[in-house]
Design an enzyme around this catalytic site. Sequence first.
Site, PDB file in Angstrom:
ATOM      1  N   TYR A  66     -13.002  -4.038  11.605  1.00  0.00           N
ATOM      2  CA  TYR A  66     -11.712  -3.343  11.624  1.00  0.00           C
ATOM      3  C   TYR A  66     -11.002  -3.563  12.953  1.00  0.00           C
ATOM      4  O   TYR A  66      -9.810  -3.906  12.998  1.00  0.00           O
ATOM      5  CB  TYR A  66     -11.916  -1.850  11.375  1.00  0.00           C
ATOM      6  CG  TYR A  66     -10.632  -1.045  11.416  1.00  0.00           C
ATOM      7  CD1 TYR A  66      -9.738  -1.080  10.350  1.00  0.00           C
ATOM      8  CD2 TYR A  66     -10.318  -0.255  12.523  1.00  0.00           C
ATOM      9  CE1 TYR A  66      -8.567  -0.341  10.386  1.00  0.00           C
ATOM     10  CE2 TYR A  66      -9.152   0.481  12.563  1.00  0.00           C
ATOM     11  CZ  TYR A  66      -8.275   0.436  11.501  1.00  0.00           C
ATOM     12  OH  TYR A  66      -7.106   1.162  11.538  1.00  0.00           O
ATOM     13  N   GLY A  88      -1.137   7.742   1.155  1.00  0.00           N
ATOM     14  CA  GLY A  88      -1.232   7.875   2.608  1.00  0.00           C
ATOM     15  C   GLY A  88       0.046   7.602   3.367  1.00  0.00           C
ATOM     16  O   GLY A  88       1.148   7.984   2.956  1.00  0.00           O
ATOM     17  N   ILE A  89      -0.102   6.931   4.490  1.00  0.00           N
ATOM     18  CA  ILE A  89       1.031   6.622   5.353  1.00  0.00           C
ATOM     19  C   ILE A  89       2.033   5.724   4.639  1.00  0.00           C
ATOM     20  O   ILE A  89       3.247   5.859   4.806  1.00  0.00           O
ATOM     21  CB  ILE A  89       0.537   5.982   6.662  1.00  0.00           C
ATOM     22  CG1 ILE A  89      -0.268   6.992   7.476  1.00  0.00           C
ATOM     23  CG2 ILE A  89       1.707   5.450   7.493  1.00  0.00           C
ATOM     24  CD1 ILE A  89      -0.958   6.402   8.689  1.00  0.00           C
ATOM     25  N   GLY A  90       1.528   4.801   3.821  1.00  0.00           N
ATOM     26  CA  GLY A  90       2.426   3.927   3.075  1.00  0.00           C
ATOM     27  C   GLY A  90       3.327   4.704   2.143  1.00  0.00           C
ATOM     28  O   GLY A  90       4.527   4.392   2.016  1.00  0.00           O
ATOM     29  N   SER A 118      -3.406  -0.921  15.137  1.00  0.00           N
ATOM     30  CA  SER A 118      -4.102   0.290  15.566  1.00  0.00           C
ATOM     31  C   SER A 118      -4.482   0.144  17.038  1.00  0.00           C
ATOM     32  O   SER A 118      -4.653  -0.974  17.536  1.00  0.00           O
ATOM     33  CB  SER A 118      -5.361   0.513  14.730  1.00  0.00           C
ATOM     34  OG  SER A 118      -6.181   1.524  15.294  1.00  0.00           O
ATOM     35  N   GLY A 162       0.817  -1.215   0.000  1.00  0.00           N
ATOM     36  CA  GLY A 162       0.000   0.000   0.000  1.00  0.00           C
ATOM     37  C   GLY A 162       0.843   1.254   0.000  1.00  0.00           C
ATOM     38  O   GLY A 162       0.501   2.249   0.652  1.00  0.00           O
ATOM     39  N   ALA A 163       1.939   1.232  -0.772  1.00  0.00           N
ATOM     40  CA  ALA A 163       2.922   2.323  -0.705  1.00  0.00           C
ATOM     41  C   ALA A 163       2.602   3.499  -1.606  1.00  0.00           C
ATOM     42  O   ALA A 163       3.345   4.482  -1.608  1.00  0.00           O
ATOM     43  CB  ALA A 163       4.311   1.771  -1.066  1.00  0.00           C
ATOM     44  N   ASN A 164       1.517   3.438  -2.368  1.00  0.00           N
ATOM     45  CA  ASN A 164       1.263   4.520  -3.316  1.00  0.00           C
ATOM     46  C   ASN A 164       0.377   5.634  -2.771  1.00  0.00           C
ATOM     47  O   ASN A 164       0.071   6.589  -3.470  1.00  0.00           O
ATOM     48  CB  ASN A 164       0.662   3.969  -4.621  1.00  0.00           C
ATOM     49  CG  ASN A 164      -0.644   3.217  -4.403  1.00  0.00           C
ATOM     50  OD1 ASN A 164      -1.233   3.275  -3.325  1.00  0.00           O
ATOM     51  ND2 ASN A 164      -1.098   2.504  -5.426  1.00  0.00           N
TER      52      ASN A 164
END
Length: 403
Positions: free
Chosen positions: A280, A123-125, A248, A119-121
């Site tokens: 979640y 937000g936090i990633g 989280s 998920g690096a593309n």
Amino acid sequence: MALILPDSDSEDELPPGWEERATLDGSVYYVNHSTKGSQWNHPRTEMPFGWEKCVDEEGKVYYKNKENGRTTYTDPRLAFAIEEKEHPGDFRQRFDGSSTALQVLHGRDLSGKIAIVTGANTGIGFETARSLALHGCTVIFACRDESKTEEAIARIRSERPNVNSDFISLDLQSLHSVKTFALTFQQRYRKLDILILNAGVFAAPFNLTVDGFESAFQVNHLSHFYLTLMLKPQLLEAKPSRVVVLSSESHRFSNFKLNSLTESNLSPKTSKGFSGMMTYNNTKLCNVLFAKELSERWYDDNIQVFSVHPGNMISTDISRHWWGYRLAFAVVRPFTKSVQQGASTTVYCATAHELSGCTGLYFNNCCRCTPSPKSEDPQMSKLLWDISVDMVNSVLGENTVPN
């Protein structure tokens, strides 16, 4: 001192106040008696990342920061000495909730390191991958959307054209995609220093993946579980290596108990009684349980495992599934962390020297914290592991999951 790094091949004379020592396994490190700090790099030869040693017209030595052009007569290496510690757990807090990922990495040279960020593309990633790449690390963007990922990599290269970044397709809603990703990575790279399990979905509506599992459970836990086990040979090749699992503080609100931790509750087949928010919470508990169990199973392999809480309601697209969540995130945005601050704890656990020899810990605001009692239940962590193995095998065939 448990961290093992290549010995310095420098034959330079040590500066005054420095002493060369060796660990029990023969690795050489250097102690500064003035600052009481220690470091692995030879103090005369290795400069912090982005600094260079210069000599002016009068023959005086000064140091220049290549990023901003600032100069100083103070040797910047003194700021990056590593404290000696008698026990792996002896480390002090150097950063907090206001720290950014770039501040955590200030002066660090990660050249030669290879990291995967799921998920690096966005937000936090993205900020995690960007921070690592800007400090010399080769970063593999494990994402589903190739065009969006190439745009993200281009943004980083606009800051520093020579960053080493690569894209390998990964769809966490498919275990076959996870297997293909792992095999592709193994063909391209010999080792893996850092594995960051960042991707996740928040309070998503009920949906089943192509594998027949509830989507949030598969994306947040099951696919990452399988991915990590598939990449063990490359993590072993780079040891000491690290795995960082994004969880989280919501894991504290999970409604799972030992007797309710079943496949049907982890991954329901219908929407009856389904709650996206509780799902979640439950998947975030799975993250901490997985990290804890993994740290114990891989303890003798010199692979360190950490779980982290990045921050509360950070403004990213994670709230995209319902307008009410988007509104709530927008209202609290002025009072929450920036995305760069949200990446700091992940980057800290992935790179901090002082965490050498540590594993199985939970961090929040770059500080070790005690997770929920449920997440430290060895029966729950083992049960989750066994159920996860069975679920992967049910899709890919018996004995698919590596030992």
